[in-house]
Design a protein around this motif. Structure first.
Motif, PDB file in Angstrom:
ATOM      1  N   HIS A  29       0.848  -1.186   0.000  1.00  0.00           N
ATOM      2  CA  HIS A  29       0.000   0.000   0.000  1.00  0.00           C
ATOM      3  C   HIS A  29       0.887   1.239   0.000  1.00  0.00           C
ATOM      4  N   VAL A  30       0.317   2.332  -0.471  1.00  0.00           N
ATOM      5  CA  VAL A  30       0.987   3.624  -0.414  1.00  0.00           C
ATOM      6  C   VAL A  30       0.236   4.479   0.600  1.00  0.00           C
ATOM      7  N   ALA A  31       0.825   5.613   0.965  1.00  0.00           N
ATOM      8  CA  ALA A  31       0.195   6.452   1.982  1.00  0.00           C
ATOM      9  C   ALA A  31       0.477   7.914   1.692  1.00  0.00           C
ATOM     10  N   ALA A  32      -0.375   8.764   2.222  1.00  0.00           N
ATOM     11  CA  ALA A  32      -0.172  10.207   2.181  1.00  0.00           C
ATOM     12  C   ALA A  32      -0.301  10.734   3.600  1.00  0.00           C
ATOM     13  N   LEU A  33       0.532  11.699   3.926  1.00  0.00           N
ATOM     14  CA  LEU A  33       0.488  12.349   5.236  1.00  0.00           C
ATOM     15  C   LEU A  33       0.180  13.816   5.022  1.00  0.00           C
ATOM     16  N   ALA A  34      -0.904  14.304   5.619  1.00  0.00           N
ATOM     17  CA  ALA A  34      -1.287  15.703   5.537  1.00  0.00           C
ATOM     18  C   ALA A  34      -1.284  16.309   6.933  1.00  0.00           C
ATOM     19  N   VAL A  35      -0.904  17.568   7.012  1.00  0.00           N
ATOM     20  CA  VAL A  35      -0.972  18.323   8.256  1.00  0.00           C
ATOM     21  C   VAL A  35      -2.050  19.389   8.081  1.00  0.00           C
TER      22      VAL A  35
END
Length: 460
Positions: A29-35
């Protein structure tokens, strides 16, 4: 005469290969991190408005039906896995929350993200999940989105994520799309029939592919690519390459996109060339800290290259790879930019390498833990140029989080967003516990080119 034969959305051979890799124990799986700005997501008492956020996300999944679908594996003879509606779709299974332990700083956030990103996604449900991470020391809320690779590659993942986001803080409360009624899974008979109907088309495509002129061109291309691989030789053995385990370490680097573009233009290169030269500087610092830097060392990076047309935003994977040599010996970073630019210009004259047929994919899965083609992975995506909003909260930062697998212990994910170039380094926790050395080398390399990191060097 109309064609009323059933047609179902099947996994491509590449995506079937991704499942095969995961079946051998490597999460795919891939992931994204948002603040995010925290205030719009909290109520008057300071509590997370989880119910409202879940309702927002549930409404937005109508824009991206794949987020409401799961994989269905037909029996033998009925063809590859097919996407079907999840009749029991429950947003609470996909949107979750966790409070960060004290002190809630970036190091704590990254350790928590690494922990949450380790398990495989549940294949009995739609293959994604979102974590809202509270108790940040600066009042922000982090959002970690995990998405299986068979759902989308990097560009398509941005499209799916974009269905949850807006370009303004205030948006209409109602979505005109009706709540979709799940369609029952197709019968085995329908799937077998569909699979049989696909075979003549596949046979016709195969016949076209083996026409003398087409076959000759493809054979010539394969020969050129094999010769190129032979000229490059094997990837060297370095200490951050080895069988990848289950645990990860993360580090972040931020810089100004306009500054990187200015440097790239001044050197007659691309932004991606500058990124790769900075990655080489990161590897150099890590190897130097470990006392294993060879002046003639040239690493091999597997660089993702999109095969999509400009208007193709469909789910699934359309990606090839470029194998780019990265010199990490003595010399200036500017010289490395020039060397990388020459290589990428040469490689772009030929189509990217692509996974082959089923037998080659099976062979790749078997040898990936002892391959000698590459030392690290790099992915560079063009993200949204303007600030976005999630449920009314401004997205301050956005990163892509890649995967390490086989015997490749380091992956670098790069994403442009709202004038910034955001870099994430993900590494196997046992092979590269000193991942901040690598990230610090990226900061040093960019600084040598005149690009200052935003927020200073990565925190330890």
């Amino acid at each position: 005469m109309t064609d009323d034969r059933p047609r179902f959305e099947r996994l491509s051979p590449l995506d079937v290969g991704n499942l095969r890799v995961e079946d051998r124990g490597v999460p795919m799986h891939v992931a994204a991190l948002a603040v995010l700005d925290g205030a719009p997501l909290r109520d008057a008492a300071g509590r997370l408005r989880l119910a409202a956020i879940r309702e927002h996300v549930a409404r937005r999944t109508r824009r991206a039906p794949r987020l409401r679908q799961r994989l269905h594996r037909p029996p033998p003879g009925a063809g590859p896995p097919v996407w079907v509606d999840d009749p029991h779709f429950d947003i609470s299974c996909h949107v979750r929350t966790r409070a960060l332990p004290a002190p809630g700083d970036e190091a704590t956030l990254l350790r928590t993200c690494a922990e949450l990103d380790e398990p495989r996604l549940d294949r009995s449900r739609p293959l994604w999940e979102m974590w809202l991470l509270t108790h940040r020391d600066d009042g922000t809320i982090a959002l970690l989105l995990r998405l299986h690779h068979v759902v989308a590659d990097g560009i398509a993942a941005l499209e799916l994520f974009g269905a949850l986001l807006d370009t303004a803080a205030t948006t209409p409360d109602e979505d005109p799309r009706p709540v979709p009624t799940p369609v029952p899974p197709p019968s085995v008979r329908a799937l077998v029939r569909d699979n049989l109907h696909r075979r003549p088309g596949a046979a016709w495509r195969w016949l076209r592919a083996v026409r003398p002129t087409v076959a000759a061109r493809r054979a010539a291309l394969r020969v050129r690519q094999l010769r190129s691989l032979a000229r490059q030789g094997r990837a060297p053995r370095v200490s951050f390459d080895g069988p990848v385990g289950p645990h990860r370490r993360l580090s972040l680097v931020r810089c100004d996109l306009a500054e990187v573009r200015r440097v790239a233009h001044a050197h007659g290169a691309t932004v991606n060339d500058v990124v790769l030269a900075a990655v080489a500087a990161g590897a150099r610092r890590l190897l130097a800290a470990r006392g294993e830097l060879d002046p003639d060392l040239i690493l091999k990076a597997s660089v993702a290259a999109s095969l999509r047309t400009a208007d193709d935003r469909s789910p699934g994977n359309r990606v090839g790879i470029l194998l780019v040599p990265l010199p990490v010996g003595p010399g200036s970073v500017a010289a490395r930019v020039a060397a990388v630019a020459r290589e990428t210009a040469r490689l772009k004259r030929e189509p990217p390498l692509q996974p082959g047929g089923r037998l080659l994919q099976r062979w790749t899965v078997q040898v990936m833990r002892r391959q000698r083609l590459v030392n690290l992975f790099v992915s560079n995506l063009v993200g949204p140029p303007v600030p976005l909003y999630f449920a009314g909260a401004r997205v301050r930062e956005l990163f892509q989080v890649g995967v390490v697998q086989g015997n490749v212990g380091v992956a670098v994910g790069v994403l442009s967003y709202a004038g910034r170039l955001n870099v994430d380094v993900v590494a196997d926790a046992d092979l590269v516990p000193d991942v901040d050395e690598f990230a610090g080398g990226i900061v040093d390399g960019l600084a040598e080119l005149g690009v200052a990191a935003v927020g200073g060097p990565p925190r330890r």
